[in-house]
Motif scaffolding. Sequence first.
Motif, short mmCIF file in Angstrom:
data_model
loop_
_atom_site.label_atom_id
_atom_site.label_comp_id
_atom_site.label_asym_id
_atom_site.label_seq_id
_atom_site.Cartn_x
_atom_site.Cartn_y
_atom_site.Cartn_z
N PHE A 1 -5.33 -5.26 15.96
CA PHE A 1 -3.91 -5.58 15.79
C PHE A 1 -3.14 -4.90 16.91
O PHE A 1 -3.32 -3.71 17.16
CB PHE A 1 -3.38 -5.09 14.44
CG PHE A 1 -3.80 -5.94 13.28
CD1 PHE A 1 -3.09 -7.08 12.95
CD2 PHE A 1 -4.91 -5.60 12.53
CE1 PHE A 1 -3.48 -7.88 11.88
CE2 PHE A 1 -5.31 -6.38 11.45
CZ PHE A 1 -4.59 -7.53 11.13
N GLY A 2 -2.28 -5.67 17.61
CA GLY A 2 -1.56 -5.11 18.73
C GLY A 2 -2.53 -4.55 19.76
O GLY A 2 -3.46 -5.23 20.18
N ALA A 3 -2.31 -3.29 20.14
CA ALA A 3 -3.21 -2.62 21.09
C ALA A 3 -4.07 -1.60 20.37
O ALA A 3 -4.40 -0.54 20.92
CB ALA A 3 -2.40 -1.95 22.20
N MET A 4 -4.48 -1.93 19.16
CA MET A 4 -5.31 -1.03 18.36
C MET A 4 -6.58 -1.75 17.96
O MET A 4 -6.55 -2.92 17.55
CB MET A 4 -4.54 -0.61 17.11
CG MET A 4 -5.28 0.37 16.23
SD MET A 4 -5.40 2.01 16.98
CE MET A 4 -6.69 2.72 15.96
N VAL A 5 -7.71 -1.08 18.10
CA VAL A 5 -9.01 -1.64 17.71
C VAL A 5 -9.63 -0.74 16.64
O VAL A 5 -9.63 0.49 16.77
CB VAL A 5 -9.95 -1.76 18.93
CG1 VAL A 5 -11.36 -2.12 18.49
CG2 VAL A 5 -9.43 -2.82 19.89
N ARG B 41 -2.63 -6.16 5.91
CA ARG B 41 -1.63 -5.14 5.60
C ARG B 41 -2.25 -3.75 5.59
O ARG B 41 -1.64 -2.78 6.04
CB ARG B 41 -0.96 -5.43 4.26
CG ARG B 41 -0.16 -6.73 4.22
CD ARG B 41 0.79 -6.77 3.03
NE ARG B 41 0.12 -6.62 1.74
CZ ARG B 41 -0.38 -7.62 1.04
NH1 ARG B 41 -0.32 -8.87 1.52
NH2 ARG B 41 -0.96 -7.41 -0.14
N ALA B 42 -3.47 -3.66 5.07
CA ALA B 42 -4.14 -2.36 4.99
C ALA B 42 -4.34 -1.76 6.38
O ALA B 42 -4.00 -0.59 6.60
CB ALA B 42 -5.49 -2.51 4.28
N TYR B 43 -4.90 -2.54 7.29
CA TYR B 43 -5.17 -2.00 8.62
C TYR B 43 -3.90 -1.55 9.33
O TYR B 43 -3.89 -0.53 10.02
CB TYR B 43 -5.93 -3.02 9.46
CG TYR B 43 -7.41 -2.97 9.19
CD1 TYR B 43 -8.21 -2.00 9.78
CD2 TYR B 43 -8.01 -3.85 8.31
CE1 TYR B 43 -9.56 -1.91 9.52
CE2 TYR B 43 -9.36 -3.78 8.02
CZ TYR B 43 -10.12 -2.80 8.63
OH TYR B 43 -11.46 -2.70 8.35
N GLN B 44 -2.83 -2.28 9.15
CA GLN B 44 -1.58 -1.92 9.80
C GLN B 44 -0.89 -0.73 9.13
O GLN B 44 0.10 -0.21 9.64
CB GLN B 44 -0.66 -3.13 9.84
CG GLN B 44 -1.22 -4.23 10.74
CD GLN B 44 -0.42 -5.51 10.69
OE1 GLN B 44 0.56 -5.67 11.42
NE2 GLN B 44 -0.83 -6.43 9.82
N THR B 45 -1.44 -0.29 8.00
CA THR B 45 -0.95 0.90 7.32
C THR B 45 -1.88 2.09 7.54
O THR B 45 -1.60 3.20 7.09
CB THR B 45 -0.82 0.62 5.80
OG1 THR B 45 -0.14 -0.62 5.61
CG2 THR B 45 -0.01 1.69 5.10
N GLY B 46 -3.00 1.87 8.23
CA GLY B 46 -3.97 2.93 8.46
C GLY B 46 -4.95 3.11 7.34
O GLY B 46 -5.51 4.20 7.14
N ILE B 47 -5.21 2.04 6.57
CA ILE B 47 -6.08 2.08 5.40
C ILE B 47 -7.18 1.04 5.56
O ILE B 47 -6.95 -0.02 6.16
CB ILE B 47 -5.24 1.80 4.13
CG1 ILE B 47 -4.20 2.92 3.92
CG2 ILE B 47 -6.11 1.66 2.89
CD1 ILE B 47 -3.16 2.62 2.86
N PHE C 136 0.84 -1.19 0.00
CA PHE C 136 0.00 0.00 0.00
C PHE C 136 0.88 1.25 0.00
O PHE C 136 1.95 1.26 0.60
CB PHE C 136 -0.91 0.03 1.23
CG PHE C 136 -2.09 -0.89 1.12
CD1 PHE C 136 -3.25 -0.47 0.49
CD2 PHE C 136 -2.05 -2.17 1.65
CE1 PHE C 136 -4.35 -1.31 0.38
CE2 PHE C 136 -3.13 -3.02 1.54
CZ PHE C 136 -4.28 -2.58 0.90
N PRO C 137 0.42 2.31 -0.66
CA PRO C 137 1.17 3.56 -0.58
C PRO C 137 1.09 4.14 0.83
O PRO C 137 0.12 3.89 1.56
CB PRO C 137 0.45 4.47 -1.58
CG PRO C 137 -0.93 3.90 -1.69
CD PRO C 137 -0.78 2.41 -1.50
#
Length: 245
Positions: free
Chosen positions: A159-163, A43-49, A13-14
């Motif tokens: 993912f991790g401590a993020m919902v 991959r998208a969620y861990q990139t903020g997408i 992802f960009p």
Amino acid sequence: MSQIIWLGPQDPFPDPLTHADPDPSVPGLVAVSERIYPGQLARAYQTGIFPWYSDNQPVLWWSPDPRMVLDPANFKCSDSLKKHLRHFCQDPESELLVDADFGAVVRACATSKRKDQDGTWITHEIMEAYTALHEQGHAHSIAVAHQGQLIGGLYCVSFGAMVFGESMFSYETNASKLALAALSAWCLQNQVSMIDCQQETAHLHSLGAAPIPRTEFLAKLQTSLNPSTIERPWTFNKTILAHWL
């Protein structure tokens, strides 16, 4: 003006910071793909997408600015909702079901009628992709049930401590709010300081969510993706709602 990137199966992802809003007419759109490829959603969620599109469209990938988020400590539990919570907790025929039937919750979200909205963005492809995340332990459902029947709930990604909140449904008054109250209480117990709500709406505002700049969101996301001590699988029940009483 840069062009919106078409993604293939293995393309990264960009970066939303360096490739933000390539087309001003569709702010927040950062990439497009023909379908959701295996592993792409994680991959998208861990990139903020995140994906948001309709049937008969390509998959549209978004990173809006500002980003709507809920600090769990700011969840607005009104007096009337507290009354509803208390009754729910005391009712032996009422249950809070965590990851009991992920598919049923997603289908309920997909088929719920919403004001000023025709159809649903929760396509069959979306259902399959999030079910795969659920099987990997990264997508969860919180369902509110009475006498064995679902009356409300939500599903989310972690993912991790993020919902990342995804969608809610409610067949009875306040049922989806009960699910969000439970998720917020669980987040507070597990030092999760932000629930991503993605899009700004009046309903989310009423529950305590607020917009923050994309830069702030992405910075917080990166620190939250570090290995966390959150126990897996999620195993809480309706007793967690006592936090708000």
